[in-house]
Write an enzyme that holds these catalytic residues in place. Structure first.
Site, short mmCIF file in Angstrom:
data_model
loop_
_atom_site.label_atom_id
_atom_site.label_comp_id
_atom_site.label_asym_id
_atom_site.label_seq_id
_atom_site.Cartn_x
_atom_site.Cartn_y
_atom_site.Cartn_z
N ASP A 37 0.81 -1.23 0.00
CA ASP A 37 0.00 0.00 0.00
C ASP A 37 0.83 1.27 0.00
O ASP A 37 0.60 2.19 -0.79
CB ASP A 37 -0.93 0.03 1.22
CG ASP A 37 -2.11 -0.94 1.05
OD1 ASP A 37 -2.34 -1.39 -0.09
OD2 ASP A 37 -2.75 -1.24 2.06
N ARG A 50 2.31 4.86 17.09
CA ARG A 50 1.88 5.89 16.15
C ARG A 50 2.33 7.30 16.55
O ARG A 50 2.85 8.03 15.71
CB ARG A 50 0.35 5.86 15.94
CG ARG A 50 -0.19 4.52 15.41
CD ARG A 50 0.62 3.95 14.27
NE ARG A 50 0.02 2.77 13.69
CZ ARG A 50 0.64 1.61 13.52
NH1 ARG A 50 1.90 1.46 13.91
NH2 ARG A 50 0.04 0.59 12.95
N ASP A 57 -5.74 3.75 13.64
CA ASP A 57 -4.44 4.34 13.34
C ASP A 57 -4.54 5.65 12.54
O ASP A 57 -3.75 6.56 12.74
CB ASP A 57 -3.55 3.33 12.62
CG ASP A 57 -3.08 2.23 13.57
OD1 ASP A 57 -2.97 2.53 14.78
OD2 ASP A 57 -2.82 1.10 13.12
N SER A 88 -3.34 -9.25 8.76
CA SER A 88 -2.73 -7.92 8.82
C SER A 88 -1.97 -7.85 10.13
O SER A 88 -2.53 -8.08 11.21
CB SER A 88 -3.83 -6.86 8.77
OG SER A 88 -3.29 -5.63 9.17
N1 ARG Z 1 -6.45 -2.77 16.93
C1 ARG Z 1 -5.17 -2.41 17.35
C2 ARG Z 1 -5.10 -0.94 17.67
O1 ARG Z 1 -5.95 -0.21 17.26
C3 ARG Z 1 -4.09 -2.86 16.42
C4 ARG Z 1 -4.12 -2.32 15.02
C5 ARG Z 1 -2.88 -2.75 14.35
N2 ARG Z 1 -2.94 -2.90 12.95
C6 ARG Z 1 -2.78 -4.08 12.29
N3 ARG Z 1 -2.58 -4.02 11.02
N4 ARG Z 1 -2.84 -5.23 12.87
O2 ARG Z 1 -4.22 -0.48 18.34
#
Ligand code: ARG
Length: 425
Positions: free
Chosen positions: A38, A119, A148, A199
């Site tokens: 991506d 992040r 995110d 993912s």
């Molecule tokens: N749900 C978790 C959060 O919002 C993890 C998100 C992480 N992304 C992934 N591609 N697994 O912090």
């Protein structure tokens, strides 16, 4: 700059960020680059649609996997004018993992905020890169369904409110198929045949795994989901470890001095080998969706267990009780993308003030997926053997208890008498 029909026009999107996509209105764009499909395709999309030069920034938070020089080179091959990798592992451990450990932060009492704390650090590096390269726009590869995107944009808003954020994947509904089409047409040096079953987002604090067959919430995670932890049901010898803390900071493991990063890495290895820190939950995302999430955070969960038990020994009762409420609020703020916010800053100050006496040693046994504390000692302990003992040497004056209990129960007793008198409505 050529436009072929398969290249979506970025300024077609009817979202609030559309203006940022107008050709010519964008100078340079700093892109949060992961090396994946991506964000690799994102470089070309942004360039072709806006005419802007893209500076790719990858941040090493201990995610492992591909060599970072390979990732950097890929960004350049995909059309970035500049690309660099920031080694932010120590910074991540000291300024993001440590506060999370000291807060004892678990979102929904379970999730140690693995992705949520990386992040803001990435945002900090993006904002710095934007300044250095004279960029007015920051881009990220998040979809519109997750947390995110909020963390990136709320973070940029707080650190550099003059910058604009764009998110090609979200704002143009860039699907995997379209990304592959684009990559193939441009002959981008990126793997498009291998479809990842999940993912994954990883860093030194833990690993988050979602999508694929895990989207059926009845499906149990299979062993291949995990990379930081071994199967806790496989028999092996227990591992006993002693962690030393100084003012809430882990400073030694089994007597050997460590940095925070080394403490997390060492505990990832040792607790991970015992299957500690696997989490399987349905989680409330900020955007309103309930999502199935699997995490593994062996070092984080083992260190939190140790730190929490040392706090039980050294924090005064009311401070400890209040901190439990702060912990929950802190977790929600960080989960919800408000790392750089005034309330989070105020809570940080409270948490820091509670760590003054969190100094001492914790012994624990790592085994069968659990980190169990079995011993604690501290010069700052509030545990008074003479007060606690039921044996000889007891200094606790039990005669004081009777009057205390009488007064303590007086309000409820008075209310009960009133209820008996007037009846309950
Ligand atoms: N749900 C978790 C959060 O919002 C993890 C998100 C992480 N992304 C992934 N591609 N697994 O912090």
């Amino acid at each position: 700059m050529t436009h072929s029909p398969d290249v979506p026009q970025l300024h077609r999107t009817p979202t609030g960020t559309a203006a940022a996509f107008d050709r010519g209105s964008v100078g340079r764009v700093v892109l949060a680059y992961s090396g994946g499909l991506d964000t690799s395709v994102g470089i070309g999309w942004i360039t072709e649609a806006t005419g802007a030069e893209v500076v790719a920034v990858a941040v090493d938070v201990g995610q492992g996997g591909e060599d970072l020089e390979t990732i950097r080179q890929r960004a350049l091959d995909c059309g970035a004018v500049e690309a660099y990798v920031a080694d932010a592992r120590e910074e991540f451990a000291d300024e993001y993992c440590l506060p999370t450990l000291q807060a004892g932060a678990l979102y929904m009492d379970q999730y140690p905020l693995v992705s949520a704390i990386s992040r803001p650090l990435i945002v900090k590096h993006l904002a710095t890169a934007a300044r250095e390269h004279g960029a007015s726009v920051v881009a990220h590869g998040c979809t519109g369904k997750g947390n995110d995107q909020v963390r990136f944009e709320a973070g940029i808003g707080a650190l550099a409110p003059d910058l604009t954020c764009i998110a090609p994947v979200r704002d143009l509904a860039l699907t995997r198929d379209r990304a592959i089409e684009f990559a193939t047409a441009r002959e981008l040096p990126i793997e498009t045949t291998k479809k990842n079953p999940f993912s994954i987002d990883a860093n030194v604090w833990g690993r988050a795994i979602e999508t694929g067959f895990l989207e059926d919430v009845w499906n149990g995670p299979t062993e291949d989901v995990y990379a930081y932890t071994s199967d806790p049901s496989v028999a092996r010898d227990p591992d006993e470890v002693t962690v030393t803390f100084e003012r809430g900071v882990p400073v030694a493991i089994d007597g050997e001095a460590v940095s925070v990063l080394q403490a997390v890495e060492t505990m990832n290895r040792r607790a991970g080998a015992q299957g500690v820190g696997r989490i399987d939950m349905v989680e409330d995302r900020l955007v309103g969706i309930k999502a199935r999430e699997v995490y593994e955070a062996p070092g984080a969960m083992a260190l939190m267990a140790a730190h929490g038990q040392l706090e039980n020994l050294t924090l005064e009762r009311e401070q400890a009780r209040f901190k439990r409420g702060v912990r929950q609020r802190w977790s929600e703020l960080v989960y919800d993308g408000l790392w750089f916010s005034p309330l989070k800053g105020s809570l940080d100050a409270f948490i820091a003030s509670t760590q003054e006496h969190v100094t001492g040693e914790i012994r624990m046994t790592l085994h069968g997926g659990r980190a169990v504390v079995t011993g604690r000692r501290s010069e700052h302990s509030l545990y008074d053997f003479a007060l606690a003992t039921y044996d000889t040497g007891d200094t606790f004056d039990q005669s004081l208890a009777r009057g205390f209990v009488d007064l303590w129960s007086l309000p409820a007793k008075t209310a009960a008498r009133r209820d008996a008198r007037v009846g309950q409505r």
